[in-house]
Scaffold this motif. Structure first.
Motif, PDB file in Angstrom:
ATOM      1  N   PHE A  90       8.116   5.849 -14.909  1.00  0.00           N
ATOM      2  CA  PHE A  90       6.839   5.936 -15.748  1.00  0.00           C
ATOM      3  C   PHE A  90       5.652   6.047 -14.866  1.00  0.00           C
ATOM      4  CE2 PHE A  90      10.264   3.226 -17.927  1.00  0.00           C
ATOM      5  CZ  PHE A  90      10.229   4.164 -19.114  1.00  0.00           C
ATOM      6  N   THR A  91       5.822   5.761 -13.696  1.00  0.00           N
ATOM      7  CA  THR A  91       4.680   6.145 -12.845  1.00  0.00           C
ATOM      8  C   THR A  91       5.287   6.948 -11.561  1.00  0.00           C
ATOM      9  OG1 THR A  91       5.009   4.317 -11.217  1.00  0.00           O
ATOM     10  CG2 THR A  91       3.430   4.029 -13.081  1.00  0.00           C
ATOM     11  N   LYS A  92       4.372   7.843 -10.955  1.00  0.00           N
ATOM     12  CA  LYS A  92       4.739   8.304  -9.834  1.00  0.00           C
ATOM     13  C   LYS A  92       4.085   7.917  -8.592  1.00  0.00           C
ATOM     14  CE  LYS A  92       6.114  12.791  -8.043  1.00  0.00           C
ATOM     15  NZ  LYS A  92       5.998  14.267  -7.833  1.00  0.00           N
ATOM     16  N   PRO A  93       4.316   7.543  -7.553  1.00  0.00           N
ATOM     17  CA  PRO A  93       5.762   7.001  -7.489  1.00  0.00           C
ATOM     18  C   PRO A  93       6.270   5.945  -7.838  1.00  0.00           C
ATOM     19  CG  PRO A  93       4.338   6.524  -5.283  1.00  0.00           C
ATOM     20  CD  PRO A  93       3.221   7.315  -6.195  1.00  0.00           C
ATOM     21  N   VAL A  94       7.398   5.688  -8.107  1.00  0.00           N
ATOM     22  CA  VAL A  94       7.946   4.565  -8.859  1.00  0.00           C
ATOM     23  C   VAL A  94       7.394   3.206  -8.376  1.00  0.00           C
ATOM     24  CG1 VAL A  94      10.013   5.665  -9.832  1.00  0.00           C
ATOM     25  CG2 VAL A  94      10.140   4.485  -7.512  1.00  0.00           C
ATOM     26  N   ASP A  95       7.191   3.187  -6.956  1.00  0.00           N
ATOM     27  CA  ASP A  95       6.835   1.831  -6.373  1.00  0.00           C
ATOM     28  C   ASP A  95       5.162   1.820  -6.468  1.00  0.00           C
ATOM     29  OD1 ASP A  95       6.476   3.621  -4.430  1.00  0.00           O
ATOM     30  OD2 ASP A  95       8.043   2.686  -3.444  1.00  0.00           O
ATOM     31  N   ASP A  96       4.423   2.294  -7.475  1.00  0.00           N
ATOM     32  CA  ASP A  96       3.163   2.159  -7.495  1.00  0.00           C
ATOM     33  C   ASP A  96       2.461   1.760  -8.809  1.00  0.00           C
ATOM     34  OD1 ASP A  96       0.413   1.898  -7.255  1.00  0.00           O
ATOM     35  OD2 ASP A  96      -0.034   3.977  -6.473  1.00  0.00           O
ATOM     36  N   LEU A  97       2.575   0.599  -9.226  1.00  0.00           N
ATOM     37  CA  LEU A  97       2.081   0.222 -10.608  1.00  0.00           C
ATOM     38  C   LEU A  97       0.689  -0.322 -10.941  1.00  0.00           C
ATOM     39  CD1 LEU A  97       5.359  -1.812 -11.678  1.00  0.00           C
ATOM     40  CD2 LEU A  97       4.699   0.611 -12.516  1.00  0.00           C
ATOM     41  N   GLY A  98      -0.113  -0.040  -9.621  1.00  0.00           N
ATOM     42  CA  GLY A  98      -1.502  -0.559  -9.688  1.00  0.00           C
ATOM     43  C   GLY A  98      -2.282   0.099 -10.856  1.00  0.00           C
ATOM     44  N   PRO A  99      -3.488  -0.292 -11.121  1.00  0.00           N
ATOM     45  CA  PRO A  99      -4.198  -0.086 -12.307  1.00  0.00           C
ATOM     46  C   PRO A  99      -4.805   1.296 -12.109  1.00  0.00           C
ATOM     47  CG  PRO A  99      -5.224  -2.078 -10.829  1.00  0.00           C
ATOM     48  CD  PRO A  99      -3.997  -1.547 -10.402  1.00  0.00           C
ATOM     49  N   HIS A 100      -4.844   1.875 -10.760  1.00  0.00           N
ATOM     50  CA  HIS A 100      -5.238   3.081 -10.639  1.00  0.00           C
ATOM     51  C   HIS A 100      -4.321   4.143 -11.071  1.00  0.00           C
ATOM     52  CE1 HIS A 100      -3.046   1.792  -7.668  1.00  0.00           C
ATOM     53  NE2 HIS A 100      -2.758   3.009  -7.427  1.00  0.00           N
ATOM     54  N   ASN A 101      -3.063   3.717 -11.552  1.00  0.00           N
ATOM     55  CA  ASN A 101      -1.893   4.855 -11.820  1.00  0.00           C
ATOM     56  C   ASN A 101      -1.313   4.219 -12.968  1.00  0.00           C
ATOM     57  OD1 ASN A 101      -0.152   6.767 -10.881  1.00  0.00           O
ATOM     58  ND2 ASN A 101       1.017   5.577  -9.829  1.00  0.00           N
TER      59      ASN A 101
ATOM     60  N   GLN B 272       0.861  -1.170  -3.850  1.00  0.00           N
ATOM     61  CA  GLN B 272       0.652  -0.407  -2.742  1.00  0.00           C
ATOM     62  C   GLN B 272      -0.402  -1.074  -1.962  1.00  0.00           C
ATOM     63  OE1 GLN B 272       2.166   2.615  -1.725  1.00  0.00           O
ATOM     64  NE2 GLN B 272       3.825   2.864  -3.375  1.00  0.00           N
ATOM     65  N   VAL B 273      -0.277  -2.054  -1.151  1.00  0.00           N
ATOM     66  CA  VAL B 273      -1.466  -2.455  -0.452  1.00  0.00           C
ATOM     67  C   VAL B 273      -1.628  -2.331   0.961  1.00  0.00           C
ATOM     68  CG1 VAL B 273      -0.859  -4.411  -1.881  1.00  0.00           C
ATOM     69  CG2 VAL B 273       0.087  -4.592   0.236  1.00  0.00           C
ATOM     70  N   GLN B 274      -0.561  -1.397   1.426  1.00  0.00           N
ATOM     71  CA  GLN B 274      -0.839  -1.106   2.933  1.00  0.00           C
ATOM     72  C   GLN B 274      -2.217  -0.600   3.473  1.00  0.00           C
ATOM     73  OE1 GLN B 274       1.356   0.304   0.974  1.00  0.00           O
ATOM     74  NE2 GLN B 274       1.326   2.416   1.359  1.00  0.00           N
ATOM     75  N   CYS B 275      -2.983   0.079   2.751  1.00  0.00           N
ATOM     76  CA  CYS B 275      -4.204   0.638   3.326  1.00  0.00           C
ATOM     77  C   CYS B 275      -5.337  -0.392   3.200  1.00  0.00           C
ATOM     78  CB  CYS B 275      -4.904   1.557   2.013  1.00  0.00           C
ATOM     79  SG  CYS B 275      -3.938   3.214   1.859  1.00  0.00           S
TER      80      CYS B 275
ATOM     81  N   HIS C   5      -9.873  -0.660  -0.686  1.00  0.00           N
ATOM     82  CA  HIS C   5      -9.347   0.815  -0.950  1.00  0.00           C
ATOM     83  C   HIS C   5     -10.214   1.524  -2.040  1.00  0.00           C
ATOM     84  CE1 HIS C   5      -7.090   4.227  -1.200  1.00  0.00           C
ATOM     85  NE2 HIS C   5      -6.660   4.029  -0.030  1.00  0.00           N
ATOM     86  N   PRO C   6     -10.737   2.678  -1.920  1.00  0.00           N
ATOM     87  CA  PRO C   6     -11.229   3.187  -2.807  1.00  0.00           C
ATOM     88  C   PRO C   6     -10.818   3.602  -4.219  1.00  0.00           C
ATOM     89  CG  PRO C   6     -11.158   4.733  -0.991  1.00  0.00           C
ATOM     90  CD  PRO C   6     -10.575   3.400  -0.670  1.00  0.00           C
ATOM     91  N   PHE C   7      -9.304   3.699  -4.305  1.00  0.00           N
ATOM     92  CA  PHE C   7      -8.786   4.232  -5.634  1.00  0.00           C
ATOM     93  C   PHE C   7      -7.967   3.002  -5.666  1.00  0.00           C
ATOM     94  CE2 PHE C   7      -8.405   7.781  -2.129  1.00  0.00           C
ATOM     95  CZ  PHE C   7      -9.799   8.416  -2.709  1.00  0.00           C
ATOM     96  N   ASN C   8      -8.031   1.921  -5.149  1.00  0.00           N
ATOM     97  CA  ASN C   8      -6.978   0.806  -5.387  1.00  0.00           C
ATOM     98  C   ASN C   8      -7.584  -0.428  -5.710  1.00  0.00           C
ATOM     99  OD1 ASN C   8      -4.920  -1.009  -5.089  1.00  0.00           O
ATOM    100  ND2 ASN C   8      -3.839   0.418  -3.841  1.00  0.00           N
ATOM    101  N   ASP C   9      -7.196  -1.177  -6.682  1.00  0.00           N
ATOM    102  CA  ASP C   9      -7.853  -2.311  -7.190  1.00  0.00           C
ATOM    103  C   ASP C   9      -7.669  -3.491  -6.198  1.00  0.00           C
ATOM    104  OD1 ASP C   9      -9.265  -3.142  -9.332  1.00  0.00           O
ATOM    105  OD2 ASP C   9      -7.705  -4.361 -10.215  1.00  0.00           O
TER     106      ASP C   9
END
Lengths: 425, 587
Positions: free
Chosen positions: B366-377, B219-222, B228-232
């Protein structure tokens, strides 16, 4: 339409069916219990019936061009400020609003962190940043849930979204979901097609299947369906559905609100509050102004907003409803003070404004301030949860109200936000 | 007061006696064997299903969970049809499965749905629907002036799924596609529709965000505008990824009237192309030399603005740091082809797809949402996610294999009933899913539509295109686009009142209740079966089970209330079945 011929007379069949459905629920474990803090005598309810209307500016409005102008600053844009009936100045393209500003307050020190549409919409509607593991209830669900006891006579949904764009009921369950209609108030599929007697016989059969499945204990979705079914049957046969029909208003009133989707939506909101709906949200989209911000504002958005919102405030005031109805104007964030190469403004959450009033909120004032070019809040910053706490206080909802999940996790209403005290005299 | 109807009271005693004599009172009919309630044992399907089960069981042990028992054959069969083909099974299909006595009956059913020719079209239709919504959303191609041709997108997907095209091939084609969007135009390539509406505006930021999110689970849109504060992800990475799309343009084309092929017209709401009298619009996706914002095609750079208003520069660099040559000349470097090549090497590609498919079948990824596999999730089952991803790559990206593994796995076969041993396994309360029971979820609007069509044969007339058009018109009532720069939309088909009203009174339901000769109910009514069997037939068609005692009782009462008119009583029962929670839920 809603079939006058099929309306249920003051008989038992409907209540009978509703009881059937209600009986089914006793088997289902209540997923969440909520501490109702409003325990008021029935006689007091009618006159103290509180409500809220959220005017949702989908896309993120440039509040620097509307409520917190920076004339002369490089970020200021072309608009000039004008004086109002309150002790605040606003944009020159909001002349009708200027006449009702003594009822409204501007909070100029909003400072939030969510500058993505989806996240911002969620955060401003719920008071919580999006969290993949839990869905929080939005304003409408929370307030409807808390105020429903004040209106035992309400037969239509307590949370109505006109034009869409709202956020769902989260863990409160689908029974508190927004009932979404378009600005013409058209509700599809109200025609039953069979006589009412046969409908209730069908519903009894349905109740048997429905409760059989609920009793198998497969999680809350089955029982949620029952609750929504119950609300649907209630609505299907209610005379209160007439509140959606803005065309029943005199022409002069409709003209005053403006013949736009937002104008009709605001008028519908007043009609809905009148019949007892505790929460109405009206959507006005088109604010995602990455290019040509000021021409779009001048030609389209501001005249539309000015007419409809000022009409709503006036009308609520004239009918004595404003003293019990909070009106809240906001979007998911503001827009960049800096004007980009396309004469537009981009997403900006760090310093922006919201407008609110009614139900005892002090009007005619501005709370907080930003620096000379609007890029920074210079007073105490406020966020979504503070705003929500403020609205709850105005509506008489205790901020001690806590939602408790089955595994014991307490969730404070308004996420523990602090009331903006300047808004209360 | 007593307006509550009491069934039977109004019926003259003599008439009642006649019914009893005629055996019309269905409670007196002998019960057919409750085959739908039986549960088949779980055979050993070998690897990789064995390891999937092991890894899932390990989590149960770690959390002290006892799983629910296995689902009944009827429940399981309904589930598999809904998830693989997008509709409930017919009574025949259900009976074929429940009567099968072989120990590997589940495997046989799955193989049939995946590989038997008679299901190819339905399989392709279902996954086309799912992937159209993933790639261009429910509103993609339905608005005026949209460059997307929804039919073109669907044609590409239908062909791909019918041929079981390997997933890596599909991704490569979607990311690198050039050609025209509309079927019947020169140079048609339906795969272009994924990007057609995402490259021209705002420097292809939509293409950037959608490609990263859908195919890589990032998820890179932000990060387009800020770190992004919560995103790598950092802002720099966003624009480096974005640089891969900057050679690409969607050019508006016009087909002259005489050449306007069928199905092509001005895009209008609902994906229903209006017949065009003069010209028809479509788009062509092309790669052109990119001079860069520095105007130096041999080293084409882009500039972006940091939040402090200073400017920074970016060249194409993949998420793992791999750089490609900086040239903007297509003849030297085709940036999208380079991107697709790097994507196919990335393990995020494998993880994103297996996570998406697991989520499709089990209700939660295995993650929620399914299309967010970033290290924060972090994922709930990291080992299983890795294992499935590796297996999928090793099995040549065969989507049907992936489906087979998941639906034959132990968690997919569990009952959805909550037990005292797994109450705490509740993702609705924010707990990561442990899959110790099957999580109940609502059908998607498309599944409901196809199920109603299957169960009632309403709206099955006409060509494939006509049927799809009717479906799209019906679906349109539930979708709202937010109309912002991220192309987001919402559905009202979410269990709320409008949906319930549609099920109670909508046109489609009226068709489903039709008693006209040739209709579903008419066939049931005119069959030679006794009433009890007819009622069971309806329960099987809608709920994949027989009626219970209490349900037979209420059916009885309805029969009396309808004064013995069996067809009307069946209509009432059928209405109740279709409106029930049990019908709309996948369980």
């Amino acid at each position: 339409m809603w079939a006058a011929g099929y309306r249920v007379p003051k008989g038992m069949s409907r209540r009978h069916f509703l009881q059937h459905l209600a009986g089914a629920s006793t088997m289902a474990a209540a997923a969440l219990s909520l501490g109702h803090t409003l325990r008021v005598h029935a006689a007091d309810l009618q006159k103290r019936r509180k409500a809220a209307i959220l005017l949702w500016m989908s896309g993120g409005p440039p509040t620097i061009d509307m409520w917190d102008l920076k004339p002369g600053a490089p970020t200021g844009g072309p608009f000039r400020p004008i004086s109002t009936s309150g002790d605040v100045q606003i944009c020159e393209h909001l002349p009708m609003m200027a006449k009702v500003m003594h009822h409204l307050a501007i909070v100029r020190s909003m400072s939030t962190r969510e500058a993505d549409h989806n996240r911002g919409r969620y955060y401003m509607h719920t008071g919580y940043a999006p969290n993949p593991n839990i869905e929080h209830p939005s304003y409408g669900a929370v307030i409807a849930h808390e105020l429903i006891d004040q209106r035992p006579e309400l037969e239509i949904p307590p949370f109505i979204s006109i034009g869409g764009g709202s956020v769902g009921p989260g863990f409160l369950g689908m029974a508190w979901a927004p009932f979404t209609v378009d600005s013409n108030g058209r509700v599809r599929n109200l025609e039953m097609g069979v006589d009412e007697r046969r409908l209730y016989q069908r519903l009894e059969a349905l109740a048997v299947i429905e409760s059989g499945f609920i009793q198998q204990n497969r999680g809350p979705a089955a029982d949620d369906h029952r609750k929504v079914l119950q609300k649907t049957v209630s609505l299907l046969t209610s005379s209160q559905m007439a509140a959606f029909r803005v065309e029943q208003e005199p022409q002069a009133v409709r003209d005053r609100y403006g013949n736009t989707p937002f104008g009709r939506g605001c008028l519908m909101a007043r009609r809905l509050v009148e019949v007892g709906v505790p929460f109405v949200e009206v959507d006005l989209g088109g604010w995602d102004l990455h290019s040509n911000t000021h021409s779009t504002l001048t030609n389209n958005l501001l005249p539309n907003l000015d007419r409809a919102m000022s009409a709503l405030i006036e009308d609520l005031e004239v009918r004595g409803l404003l003293q019990d109805t909070v009106v809240l104007w906001m979007g998911e964030f503001g827009r960049t003070p800096r004007i980009n190469a396309n004469a537009g403004r981009d997403h900006w959450a760090r310093s922006w404004s919201v407008v609110l009033g009614g139900s005892g909120i002090k009007g005619g004032i501005a709370v907080g301030q930003t620096n000379e070019d609007g890029t920074r809040v210079e007073s105490e910053p406020y966020a979504a949860e503070d705003l929500m706490a403020t609205v709850c206080k105005a509506l008489g909802i205790s901020l001690e109200t806590t939602f408790t999940s089955r595994n014991g996790r307490p969730m404070k209403i308004a996420n523990g936000g602090k009331v903006i005290h300047e808004l209360f005299a | 007061m007593a307006r509550r109807f009491s069934l039977g009271q109004r019926v003259a005693a003599g008439r009642l006696a006649w019914w009893l004599a005629g055996g019309l009172l269905v409670a007196s009919i002998a019960w057919p064997a409750l085959v739908y309630g039986q549960r088949s044992s779980q055979p050993d399907y070998g690897e990789p299903i064995r390891t999937i089960n092991e890894l899932i069981r390990r989590t149960w042990q770690d959390y002290g969970l006892r799983p629910s028992g296995p689902a009944t054959d009827g429940e399981w069969c309904r589930r598999v049809f809904l998830d693989v083909l997008g509709r409930v099974p017919t009574v025949n299909e259900l009976q074929e499965f429940t009567r099968d006595r072989s120990p590997d009956k589940k495997l046989r059913l799955v193989n049939k749905l995946l590989h038997d020719d008679r299901y190819t079209e339905e399989y392709a239709r279902n996954w086309t629907t799912i992937w159209t919504n993933i790639l261009i959303g429910r509103t993609g191609g339905t608005e005026r002036n949209s460059l997307t041709n929804r039919e073109g997108m669907q044609k590409y997907l239908r062909d791909s799924f019918a041929a079981n095209k390997p997933y890596d091939r599909m991704v490569y084609e979607l990311v690198t596609a050039t050609g025209s969007t509309a079927p019947g135009t020169p140079n048609f390539n339906g795969a272009t529709n994924f990007l057609a509406d995402k490259v021209n505006q705002d420097n292809a930021t939509l293409a950037t965000a959608a490609t990263a999110r859908i195919f890589l689970g990032l998820q890179v849109q932000c990060t387009q505008c800020h770190n992004h504060p919560f995103n790598d992800w950092k802002q720099q990475k966003f624009w480096e990824f974005n640089a891969f799309f900057r050679q690409t343009r969607a050019l508006r084309r016009t087909a002259p009237a005489s050449e306007t092929p069928p199905g092509l017209g001005t895009p209008s709401a609902g994906g229903v192309p209006a017949p065009s009298r003069q010209t028809a619009q479509y788009a062509e996706l092309v790669d052109e030399d990119f001079p860069g914002e520095n105007n130096d095609p041999s080293s084409a750079a882009i500039f972006y603005e940091l939040r402090n208003a200073t400017t920074s520069v970016a060249y194409p660099v993949f998420i793992d740091g791999t750089k490609i040559p900086e040239s903007g000349y297509v003849s030297q470097v085709n940036r999208r082809k380079e991107l697709a090549r790097l994507m196919l090497q990335s393990e995020y590609l494998d993880k994103a797809i297996v996570n998406r498919y697991w989520g499709h079948f089990l209700g939660y990824g295995f993650t929620k949402p399914v299309d967010d596999l970033g290290p924060h999730n972090p994922p709930s089952h990291p080992e299983l996610l890795d294992f499935l991803a590796r297996q999928f790559r090793e099995h040549s990206y065969d989507l049907k294999e992936l489906i087979r593994w998941i639906v034959l796995s132990e968690p997919y076969g569990l009952s959805s009933r909550v037990t005292s041993g797994n109450e705490s396994d509740d993702p609705l309360l924010g707990e990561p899913p442990k899959f110790s029971r099957f999580y109940v979820r609502q059908m998607q609007a498309e599944q409901l539509y196809e199920s109603l069509i299957t169960a009632t044969q309403a709206g099955r007339q006409g060509s494939y295109e006509e049927q799809e058009r009717r479906k799209n018109e019906w679906l349109r009532q539930f979708v709202t686009a937010f109309g912002n720069d991220e192309g987001e939309e919402a559905t009202m088909f979410n269990g709320s009142i409008p949906q319930v009203l549609m099920m109670m009174n909508g046109e489609l339901i009226r068709q489903a209740l039709s008693l006209q000769p040739g209709s579903f109910l008419h066939q049931v009514v005119t069959s030679n079966d006794p009433p009890a069997k007819k009622i069971n037939y309806l329960f099987q068609a809608g709920l994949a089970r027989n009626a219970t005692r209490t349900e037979i009782d209420i059916a009885n009462k309805l029969l009396l209330a309808r004064q013995g008119k069996v067809e009307e009583a069946l209509q009432d029962i059928w209405w109740a079945i279709l409106n029930s929670n049990e019908f709309i839920l996948i369980h």
